[in-house]
Design a protein around this motif. Sequence first.
Motif, short mmCIF file in Angstrom:
data_model
loop_
_atom_site.label_atom_id
_atom_site.label_comp_id
_atom_site.label_asym_id
_atom_site.label_seq_id
_atom_site.Cartn_x
_atom_site.Cartn_y
_atom_site.Cartn_z
N THR A 38 25.81 32.76 48.30
CA THR A 38 27.11 32.32 48.83
C THR A 38 28.05 31.91 47.70
OG1 THR A 38 26.05 31.56 50.87
CG2 THR A 38 28.26 30.71 50.39
N ALA A 39 27.53 31.15 46.77
CA ALA A 39 28.35 30.70 45.64
C ALA A 39 28.79 31.89 44.79
CB ALA A 39 27.57 29.70 44.80
N GLY A 40 27.87 32.83 44.58
CA GLY A 40 28.21 34.00 43.78
C GLY A 40 29.27 34.85 44.45
N TYR A 41 29.15 35.02 45.77
CA TYR A 41 30.14 35.83 46.49
C TYR A 41 31.51 35.18 46.45
CZ TYR A 41 32.50 38.15 50.36
OH TYR A 41 33.41 38.84 51.14
N ARG A 42 31.55 33.86 46.65
CA ARG A 42 32.83 33.17 46.60
C ARG A 42 33.43 33.22 45.20
NH1 ARG A 42 34.21 30.74 51.13
NH2 ARG A 42 32.62 30.23 52.70
N GLY A 43 32.56 33.14 44.21
CA GLY A 43 33.04 33.25 42.83
C GLY A 43 33.62 34.63 42.55
N TRP A 44 32.93 35.65 43.07
CA TRP A 44 33.41 37.02 42.88
C TRP A 44 34.75 37.20 43.59
CZ3 TRP A 44 34.25 40.82 46.62
CH2 TRP A 44 34.55 42.08 46.11
N GLN A 45 34.88 36.63 44.82
CA GLN A 45 36.13 36.73 45.54
C GLN A 45 37.27 36.07 44.75
OE1 GLN A 45 35.12 34.97 49.42
NE2 GLN A 45 35.67 36.92 50.37
N TYR A 46 36.99 34.91 44.18
CA TYR A 46 38.01 34.20 43.41
C TYR A 46 38.41 35.03 42.19
CZ TYR A 46 40.18 30.78 40.32
OH TYR A 46 41.06 30.15 39.47
N TRP A 47 37.40 35.58 41.51
CA TRP A 47 37.68 36.40 40.33
C TRP A 47 38.51 37.62 40.70
CZ3 TRP A 47 36.51 41.47 39.05
CH2 TRP A 47 36.74 41.83 37.72
N GLU A 48 38.15 38.28 41.80
CA GLU A 48 38.87 39.48 42.22
C GLU A 48 40.31 39.14 42.58
OE1 GLU A 48 37.89 41.38 46.01
OE2 GLU A 48 37.64 43.25 44.90
N THR A 49 40.50 38.02 43.29
CA THR A 49 41.85 37.60 43.65
C THR A 49 42.67 37.29 42.41
OG1 THR A 49 41.05 36.69 45.75
CG2 THR A 49 43.20 35.93 44.97
N SER A 50 42.05 36.61 41.46
CA SER A 50 42.75 36.28 40.21
C SER A 50 43.13 37.53 39.45
CB SER A 50 41.86 35.38 39.34
OG SER A 50 41.55 34.17 40.00
N GLN A 51 42.19 38.48 39.40
CA GLN A 51 42.47 39.74 38.69
C GLN A 51 43.59 40.50 39.37
OE1 GLN A 51 40.86 39.01 35.70
NE2 GLN A 51 40.67 41.23 35.68
N ALA A 52 43.57 40.56 40.70
CA ALA A 52 44.61 41.27 41.43
C ALA A 52 45.97 40.62 41.20
CB ALA A 52 44.29 41.29 42.92
N ALA A 53 45.99 39.28 41.18
CA ALA A 53 47.25 38.57 40.94
C ALA A 53 47.78 38.87 39.54
CB ALA A 53 47.05 37.07 41.13
N ALA A 54 46.88 38.88 38.56
CA ALA A 54 47.29 39.17 37.19
C ALA A 54 47.80 40.60 37.07
CB ALA A 54 46.11 38.94 36.24
N THR A 55 47.11 41.53 37.73
CA THR A 55 47.55 42.92 37.70
C THR A 55 48.90 43.07 38.38
OG1 THR A 55 45.24 43.65 37.77
CG2 THR A 55 46.90 45.30 38.26
N GLY A 56 49.09 42.32 39.47
CA GLY A 56 50.38 42.36 40.16
C GLY A 56 51.52 41.91 39.25
N ASP A 57 51.28 40.87 38.46
CA ASP A 57 52.29 40.41 37.51
C ASP A 57 52.60 41.49 36.48
OD1 ASP A 57 52.36 38.01 38.84
OD2 ASP A 57 51.00 36.99 37.45
#
Length: 227
Positions: free
Chosen positions: A39-58
């Motif tokens: 569960t912790a790993g999945y949530r961490g991956w979700q956070y990382w993916e969201t952060s990466q998508a936001a950075a790519t969006g910028d």
Amino acid sequence: MSDIFREVDEDIRHERFKRLWDRFGPWVIGVAVLIVLITAGYRGWQYWETSQAAATGDRFVAAISLADDGKHEEAIAALGEIEADGSGAYPVLATFRIATEKAASGDVTGAVAAYDAINSRPNVPALVGDLARLRAAILLTDSASVEELTSRIGDLADTGNPWRHNAREILGFAAFRADDLTAARTYFTEIVDDQESGQGAQSRAQVMLSLIASREGQPAAADPGEG
């Protein structure tokens, strides 16, 4: 006496529970820990993916700003980096914009190649791939043969396809340019007869049918809205 039996019964149940725990306890703990880690790993991956998508969006917005400022080469370079290592849907969006920039600068061959690359990407939704095929075909309408365009988008003109109106219009114009009036009339008539065709497409198809009739020396086709 009843108290003695109750105490004996409780001792037996306690001993039975202790044996079960000694046997299965470590497994229970292990599974519980594993669930927590997953569960912790999945949530961490979700956070990382969201952060990466936001950075790519910028980065994508910055690249578009370069294009809007007329810095097309710099924009294409920035978009190329997103295309190579961006996350989410941004690599495909970057490729679309690269194709647009190349077409605007007169590099039709490069733009068509970019659209073809989108359609060749694995896991690209069919609608997105088909849109890329249409965009490439539009760029080739004035130069490619009817056969080449039919090979590219002929299946998109089939009844029921969501892109059929656009595909029929492209193929109709190409056939008209090649003086294949029979094929051109077929495509434009299909647009007029299709109740789901947009008003703009209907109007353009009527104009083309009139031009076809004029070229053939026949009376112009009547607008179905008249009468």
